[in-house]
Design an enzyme around this catalytic site. Structure first.
Site, mmCIF file in Angstrom:
data_model
loop_
_atom_site.group_PDB
_atom_site.id
_atom_site.type_symbol
_atom_site.label_atom_id
_atom_site.label_comp_id
_atom_site.label_asym_id
_atom_site.label_seq_id
_atom_site.Cartn_x
_atom_site.Cartn_y
_atom_site.Cartn_z
ATOM 1 N N ASP A 62 0.849 -1.203 0.000
ATOM 2 C CA ASP A 62 0.000 0.000 0.000
ATOM 3 C C ASP A 62 0.884 1.252 0.000
ATOM 4 O OD1 ASP A 62 -3.061 -0.894 1.289
ATOM 5 O OD2 ASP A 62 -1.387 -2.251 1.582
ATOM 6 N N THR A 133 -6.918 -4.758 0.874
ATOM 7 C CA THR A 133 -5.684 -5.089 1.608
ATOM 8 C C THR A 133 -5.869 -6.312 2.502
ATOM 9 O OG1 THR A 133 -5.029 -2.776 1.578
ATOM 10 C CG2 THR A 133 -3.932 -4.171 3.191
HETATM 11 MG MG MG Z 1 -6.516 0.692 -0.002
#
Ligand code: MG
Ligand code: AMP
Ligand code: MG
Length: 320
Positions: A62, A133
Protein backbone atom coordinates in the site's frame (compact mmCIF):
# COMPACT_ATOMS: atom_id res chain seq x y z
CA UNK A 1 18.39 16.77 -30.67
CA UNK A 2 15.52 14.71 -29.30
CA UNK A 3 15.36 11.24 -30.84
CA UNK A 4 12.37 10.79 -33.22
CA UNK A 5 10.46 8.35 -30.99
CA UNK A 6 10.74 10.62 -27.98
CA UNK A 7 9.83 13.62 -30.10
CA UNK A 8 6.67 11.89 -31.35
CA UNK A 9 5.70 10.95 -27.78
CA UNK A 10 6.28 14.49 -26.64
CA UNK A 11 4.17 15.96 -29.44
CA UNK A 12 1.34 13.48 -28.87
CA UNK A 13 1.30 14.18 -25.17
CA UNK A 14 1.37 17.95 -25.56
CA UNK A 15 -1.31 18.04 -28.28
CA UNK A 16 -4.03 16.18 -26.35
CA UNK A 17 -6.46 17.62 -23.77
CA UNK A 18 -4.98 17.54 -20.29
CA UNK A 19 -7.57 15.10 -18.93
CA UNK A 20 -6.67 12.56 -21.65
CA UNK A 21 -2.97 12.99 -20.93
CA UNK A 22 -3.64 12.50 -17.21
CA UNK A 23 -5.74 9.41 -17.90
CA UNK A 24 -3.14 8.02 -20.31
CA UNK A 25 -0.45 8.46 -17.65
CA UNK A 26 -2.69 7.05 -14.90
CA UNK A 27 -3.03 3.87 -16.99
CA UNK A 28 0.71 3.18 -16.96
CA UNK A 29 1.10 4.41 -13.40
CA UNK A 30 -1.60 1.92 -12.26
CA UNK A 31 0.26 -0.88 -14.08
CA UNK A 32 3.50 0.06 -12.34
CA UNK A 33 1.66 0.09 -8.97
CA UNK A 34 0.26 -3.35 -9.80
CA UNK A 35 3.77 -4.66 -10.42
CA UNK A 36 4.88 -3.23 -7.05
CA UNK A 37 1.96 -5.01 -5.35
CA UNK A 38 3.08 -8.32 -6.95
CA UNK A 39 6.73 -7.75 -6.06
CA UNK A 40 6.02 -7.08 -2.37
CA UNK A 41 3.97 -10.29 -2.19
CA UNK A 42 6.76 -12.31 -3.74
CA UNK A 43 9.30 -10.77 -1.34
CA UNK A 44 7.42 -12.60 1.43
CA UNK A 45 7.51 -9.66 3.85
CA UNK A 46 4.24 -7.70 3.70
CA UNK A 47 5.14 -5.23 6.48
CA UNK A 48 1.59 -5.19 7.89
CA UNK A 49 0.47 -2.27 10.09
CA UNK A 50 -2.98 -1.92 11.69
CA UNK A 51 -4.55 1.49 11.01
CA UNK A 52 -7.81 1.78 12.98
CA UNK A 53 -7.89 -1.94 13.86
CA UNK A 54 -7.42 -5.53 12.69
CA UNK A 55 -9.85 -5.03 9.79
CA UNK A 56 -8.15 -1.85 8.58
CA UNK A 57 -4.65 -2.78 7.45
CA UNK A 58 -1.79 -1.20 5.56
CA UNK A 59 1.10 -3.15 4.03
CA UNK A 60 4.41 -2.21 2.45
CA UNK A 61 2.64 -2.64 -0.90
CA UNK A 62 0.00 0.00 0.00
CA UNK A 63 2.80 2.39 0.98
CA UNK A 64 5.10 1.85 -1.99
CA UNK A 65 2.28 1.78 -4.55
CA UNK A 66 0.87 5.06 -3.25
CA UNK A 67 4.31 6.70 -3.27
CA UNK A 68 4.80 5.52 -6.83
CA UNK A 69 1.39 6.72 -8.07
CA UNK A 70 1.40 10.10 -6.34
CA UNK A 71 5.01 10.99 -7.14
CA UNK A 72 4.74 9.88 -10.78
CA UNK A 73 1.52 11.81 -11.45
CA UNK A 74 2.48 14.95 -9.54
CA UNK A 75 5.82 15.15 -11.33
CA UNK A 76 4.04 15.25 -14.67
CA UNK A 77 0.90 17.14 -13.55
CA UNK A 78 2.07 19.41 -10.72
CA UNK A 79 -1.17 21.43 -10.54
CA UNK A 80 -3.53 18.46 -10.16
CA UNK A 81 -4.80 17.78 -6.61
CA UNK A 82 -3.89 14.17 -5.77
CA UNK A 83 -5.45 12.51 -2.73
CA UNK A 84 -4.18 9.08 -1.64
CA UNK A 85 -5.65 6.77 0.98
CA UNK A 86 -2.50 6.29 3.05
CA UNK A 87 -1.02 8.83 5.46
CA UNK A 88 2.66 8.73 4.60
CA UNK A 89 5.60 10.79 5.84
CA UNK A 90 6.70 13.19 3.13
CA UNK A 91 10.02 11.89 1.89
CA UNK A 92 11.84 11.68 -1.43
CA UNK A 93 10.45 8.96 -3.65
CA UNK A 94 13.17 6.70 -4.99
CA UNK A 95 13.60 6.97 -8.76
CA UNK A 96 12.84 3.31 -9.34
CA UNK A 97 9.25 3.95 -8.18
CA UNK A 98 8.66 6.62 -10.84
CA UNK A 99 6.66 5.72 -13.96
CA UNK A 100 6.78 8.21 -16.80
CA UNK A 101 5.10 6.24 -19.58
CA UNK A 102 1.56 6.62 -20.88
CA UNK A 103 -1.03 4.66 -22.86
CA UNK A 104 -0.99 5.51 -26.56
CA UNK A 105 -4.37 3.81 -26.93
CA UNK A 106 -5.95 6.36 -24.58
CA UNK A 107 -4.24 9.32 -26.23
CA UNK A 108 -5.63 8.23 -29.59
CA UNK A 109 -9.23 8.47 -28.32
CA UNK A 110 -11.31 11.60 -28.85
CA UNK A 111 -11.97 13.39 -25.59
CA UNK A 112 -15.70 14.03 -24.91
CA UNK A 113 -16.23 17.72 -25.83
CA UNK A 114 -17.38 18.71 -22.35
CA UNK A 115 -14.00 17.71 -20.87
CA UNK A 116 -11.64 18.85 -23.59
CA UNK A 117 -11.03 22.33 -22.14
CA UNK A 118 -10.46 21.32 -18.52
CA UNK A 119 -7.40 22.76 -16.81
CA UNK A 120 -4.90 20.82 -14.75
CA UNK A 121 -5.76 22.74 -11.58
CA UNK A 122 -9.45 21.84 -11.93
CA UNK A 123 -8.80 18.11 -11.70
CA UNK A 124 -8.77 15.96 -8.56
CA UNK A 125 -7.27 12.46 -8.49
CA UNK A 126 -8.41 9.90 -5.88
CA UNK A 127 -5.91 7.10 -5.29
CA UNK A 128 -6.46 3.76 -3.59
CA UNK A 129 -3.02 2.21 -4.07
CA UNK A 130 -4.26 -1.23 -2.99
CA UNK A 131 -7.96 -1.93 -2.59
CA UNK A 132 -8.69 -5.18 -0.74
CA UNK A 133 -5.68 -5.09 1.61
CA UNK A 134 -7.29 -7.51 4.07
CA UNK A 135 -7.76 -10.03 1.23
CA UNK A 136 -4.19 -9.42 -0.02
CA UNK A 137 -2.85 -10.44 3.40
CA UNK A 138 -5.03 -13.58 3.29
CA UNK A 139 -3.95 -14.69 -0.18
CA UNK A 140 -7.26 -13.89 -1.92
CA UNK A 141 -5.25 -12.26 -4.64
CA UNK A 142 -7.85 -11.69 -7.35
CA UNK A 143 -9.80 -9.42 -4.94
CA UNK A 144 -6.97 -6.89 -5.07
CA UNK A 145 -7.05 -3.81 -7.31
CA UNK A 146 -5.26 -0.48 -7.74
CA UNK A 147 -7.71 2.41 -8.18
CA UNK A 148 -7.03 5.81 -9.77
CA UNK A 149 -10.10 8.02 -10.23
CA UNK A 150 -10.23 11.46 -11.86
CA UNK A 151 -12.85 14.00 -10.79
CA UNK A 152 -13.93 17.38 -12.08
CA UNK A 153 -16.61 19.66 -10.61
CA UNK A 154 -17.36 17.02 -7.97
CA UNK A 155 -18.07 14.29 -10.55
CA UNK A 156 -16.07 11.13 -11.29
CA UNK A 157 -15.12 11.64 -14.95
CA UNK A 158 -12.53 8.93 -15.58
CA UNK A 159 -11.09 5.90 -13.87
CA UNK A 160 -8.43 3.22 -14.10
CA UNK A 161 -8.55 -0.13 -12.30
CA UNK A 162 -5.51 -2.40 -12.38
CA UNK A 163 -6.05 -5.97 -11.18
CA UNK A 164 -2.49 -7.17 -10.48
CA UNK A 165 -3.27 -10.86 -9.98
CA UNK A 166 -5.87 -11.34 -12.72
CA UNK A 167 -5.43 -14.90 -14.06
CA UNK A 168 -3.20 -16.00 -11.18
CA UNK A 169 -5.26 -19.17 -10.69
CA UNK A 170 -4.24 -20.30 -14.18
CA UNK A 171 -0.70 -20.80 -12.84
CA UNK A 172 2.69 -20.09 -14.37
CA UNK A 173 2.65 -19.23 -18.05
CA UNK A 174 -0.61 -17.23 -17.93
CA UNK A 175 -0.21 -13.50 -18.38
CA UNK A 176 -0.77 -11.96 -14.97
CA UNK A 177 -2.75 -8.76 -14.40
CA UNK A 178 -4.96 -6.48 -16.47
CA UNK A 179 -6.00 -2.85 -16.62
CA UNK A 180 -9.55 -1.60 -17.11
CA UNK A 181 -10.33 2.04 -17.78
CA UNK A 182 -13.31 4.17 -18.66
CA UNK A 183 -14.75 7.61 -19.10
CA UNK A 184 -18.45 8.51 -19.30
CA UNK A 185 -19.17 9.70 -22.84
CA UNK A 186 -16.29 7.64 -24.24
CA UNK A 187 -16.82 4.09 -22.96
CA UNK A 188 -15.00 1.50 -20.89
CA UNK A 189 -12.21 -0.79 -22.08
CA UNK A 190 -10.08 -3.74 -21.02
CA UNK A 191 -12.91 -6.19 -20.28
CA UNK A 192 -15.98 -7.72 -21.89
CA UNK A 193 -19.21 -5.99 -20.80
CA UNK A 194 -21.84 -8.53 -19.78
CA UNK A 195 -25.14 -8.53 -17.90
CA UNK A 196 -26.45 -11.15 -15.48
CA UNK A 197 -28.88 -13.37 -17.35
CA UNK A 198 -32.60 -13.90 -16.68
CA UNK A 199 -32.93 -10.94 -14.30
CA UNK A 200 -31.43 -12.99 -11.51
CA UNK A 201 -30.66 -10.90 -8.43
CA UNK A 202 -27.09 -11.76 -7.49
CA UNK A 203 -25.97 -9.42 -4.74
CA UNK A 204 -22.30 -8.86 -3.98
CA UNK A 205 -21.25 -7.45 -0.62
CA UNK A 206 -18.34 -7.23 1.80
CA UNK A 207 -16.70 -10.34 3.27
CA UNK A 208 -14.66 -8.64 5.99
CA UNK A 209 -16.71 -5.58 7.08
CA UNK A 210 -20.16 -7.05 7.65
CA UNK A 211 -22.69 -6.38 10.41
CA UNK A 212 -26.42 -6.84 11.03
CA UNK A 213 -27.52 -3.73 9.08
CA UNK A 214 -25.34 -4.77 6.10
CA UNK A 215 -26.94 -8.24 6.02
CA UNK A 216 -30.49 -6.94 6.67
CA UNK A 217 -30.11 -4.78 3.59
CA UNK A 218 -28.69 -7.60 1.44
CA UNK A 219 -31.56 -9.90 2.48
CA UNK A 220 -34.17 -7.21 1.76
CA UNK A 221 -33.18 -7.44 -1.91
CA UNK A 222 -34.52 -11.02 -1.90
CA UNK A 223 -31.41 -12.19 -3.70
CA UNK A 224 -31.28 -15.46 -5.61
CA UNK A 225 -27.63 -15.58 -4.57
CA UNK A 226 -25.24 -13.63 -2.32
CA UNK A 227 -21.54 -13.30 -3.18
CA UNK A 228 -19.07 -12.07 -0.56
CA UNK A 229 -15.79 -10.75 -1.88
CA UNK A 230 -13.29 -8.10 -0.85
CA UNK A 231 -12.58 -4.75 -2.46
CA UNK A 232 -14.75 -2.04 -4.01
CA UNK A 233 -12.82 -2.24 -7.30
CA UNK A 234 -13.25 -6.01 -7.48
CA UNK A 235 -17.01 -5.78 -6.87
CA UNK A 236 -17.45 -3.26 -9.68
CA UNK A 237 -15.48 -5.55 -12.03
CA UNK A 238 -17.85 -8.39 -11.12
CA UNK A 239 -20.77 -6.08 -11.89
CA UNK A 240 -19.61 -5.00 -15.35
CA UNK A 241 -18.58 -8.54 -16.24
CA UNK A 242 -22.05 -9.88 -15.47
CA UNK A 243 -21.18 -12.05 -12.47
CA UNK A 244 -23.39 -10.06 -10.09
CA UNK A 245 -26.32 -7.68 -10.50
CA UNK A 246 -25.94 -5.33 -7.51
CA UNK A 247 -23.23 -4.23 -5.07
CA UNK A 248 -24.97 -3.55 -1.75
CA UNK A 249 -23.03 -2.19 1.24
CA UNK A 250 -25.25 -0.55 3.86
CA UNK A 251 -22.50 0.76 6.09
CA UNK A 252 -19.94 3.47 6.40
CA UNK A 253 -16.34 2.30 5.76
CA UNK A 254 -15.94 2.82 2.02
CA UNK A 255 -14.13 6.08 1.14
CA UNK A 256 -13.96 8.38 -1.88
CA UNK A 257 -10.81 6.65 -3.23
CA UNK A 258 -12.74 3.34 -3.18
CA UNK A 259 -15.61 4.62 -5.32
CA UNK A 260 -14.24 7.34 -7.64
CA UNK A 261 -12.55 5.16 -10.31
CA UNK A 262 -15.18 2.36 -10.10
CA UNK A 263 -18.01 4.90 -10.41
CA UNK A 264 -16.48 6.50 -13.52
CA UNK A 265 -16.11 3.10 -15.20
CA UNK A 266 -19.61 2.01 -14.19
CA UNK A 267 -21.13 5.27 -15.51
CA UNK A 268 -19.21 4.82 -18.76
CA UNK A 269 -21.24 1.65 -19.42
CA UNK A 270 -24.59 3.05 -18.26
CA UNK A 271 -24.49 1.84 -14.65
CA UNK A 272 -25.10 3.80 -11.48
CA UNK A 273 -23.50 4.24 -8.04
CA UNK A 274 -25.32 6.00 -5.21
CA UNK A 275 -25.65 5.85 -1.45
CA UNK A 276 -28.53 3.92 0.17
CA UNK A 277 -30.82 6.96 -0.19
CA UNK A 278 -30.21 7.17 -3.92
CA UNK A 279 -27.96 10.22 -3.71
CA UNK A 280 -24.68 10.41 -5.60
CA UNK A 281 -21.37 11.13 -3.89
CA UNK A 282 -19.25 14.18 -4.76
CA UNK A 283 -15.51 14.00 -5.34
CA UNK A 284 -14.37 17.61 -4.81
CA UNK A 285 -10.98 17.87 -3.09
CA UNK A 286 -12.47 19.13 0.17
CA UNK A 287 -15.25 16.53 0.65
CA UNK A 288 -15.41 14.22 3.62
CA UNK A 289 -13.43 11.06 2.77
CA UNK A 290 -15.97 8.65 4.23
CA UNK A 291 -18.95 7.40 2.19
CA UNK A 292 -21.07 7.43 5.35
CA UNK A 293 -24.42 6.53 3.83
CA UNK A 294 -23.39 3.29 2.13
CA UNK A 295 -22.88 2.14 -1.44
CA UNK A 296 -25.41 0.79 -3.93
CA UNK A 297 -24.05 0.11 -7.41
CA UNK A 298 -25.82 -1.54 -10.34
CA UNK A 299 -25.54 -1.92 -14.08
CA UNK A 300 -29.33 -2.01 -14.53
CA UNK A 301 -32.51 -1.77 -12.36
CA UNK A 302 -31.02 0.65 -9.81
CA UNK A 303 -34.48 1.92 -8.83
CA UNK A 304 -35.64 -1.58 -7.97
CA UNK A 305 -32.77 -2.14 -5.53
CA UNK A 306 -33.24 1.33 -4.02
CA UNK A 307 -36.93 0.66 -3.48
CA UNK A 308 -36.03 -2.46 -1.44
CA UNK A 309 -33.74 -0.68 1.06
CA UNK A 310 -35.55 -1.07 4.41
CA UNK A 311 -36.54 1.95 6.52
CA UNK A 312 -34.40 0.58 9.37
CA UNK A 313 -31.33 0.78 7.10
CA UNK A 314 -32.15 4.33 5.98
CA UNK A 315 -32.59 5.24 9.64
CA UNK A 316 -29.21 3.68 10.56
CA UNK A 317 -27.44 5.48 7.69
CA UNK A 318 -28.86 8.99 8.03
CA UNK A 319 -27.40 11.62 5.74
CA UNK A 320 -25.60 14.32 7.76
MG1 MG B 1 -6.52 0.69 0.00
P1 AMP C 1 -14.94 -4.42 1.44
O1 AMP C 1 -16.14 -4.64 0.61
O2 AMP C 1 -15.15 -4.82 2.88
O3 AMP C 1 -13.72 -5.01 0.86
O4 AMP C 1 -14.74 -2.84 1.49
C1 AMP C 1 -14.49 -2.05 0.34
C2 AMP C 1 -13.52 -0.95 0.69
O5 AMP C 1 -14.01 -0.18 1.78
C3 AMP C 1 -12.15 -1.46 1.12
O6 AMP C 1 -11.18 -0.53 0.75
C4 AMP C 1 -12.25 -1.48 2.63
O7 AMP C 1 -11.01 -1.33 3.23
C5 AMP C 1 -13.14 -0.28 2.89
N1 AMP C 1 -13.95 -0.52 4.10
C6 AMP C 1 -15.23 -0.95 4.16
N2 AMP C 1 -15.65 -1.06 5.42
C7 AMP C 1 -14.62 -0.70 6.21
C8 AMP C 1 -14.42 -0.58 7.60
N3 AMP C 1 -15.40 -0.88 8.47
N4 AMP C 1 -13.22 -0.16 8.04
C9 AMP C 1 -12.23 0.15 7.17
N5 AMP C 1 -12.36 0.06 5.83
C10 AMP C 1 -13.53 -0.34 5.35
MG1 MG D 1 -10.04 0.45 -0.67
Amino acid sequence: MMNPTLQKQFLDMSGSPVVMRLLASAYNVAEKAGSIVRKVLHSGDLGIVEKTGANDLQTLADRLAQQSICASLSRRFPKVTIIGEEDLPSEETSEDLIEDGHSEEILQKTCPAEYSGLKEEELVVWVDPLDGTKEYTEGLLDHVTVLIGIAYGGKAIAGVINQPFYNYQLGAGAELGRTIWGMPGLGAFGFQLKEVENDRRIVVTTRSHSNKVVMDCVNAMEPHEVVRVGGAGNKIIQLVEGQVSAYVFASLGCKKWDTCAPEAILHAVGGKLTDMHGNGYRYDANVKRMNSTGVLATLRNHEFYLSRVPQSVLQALKAD
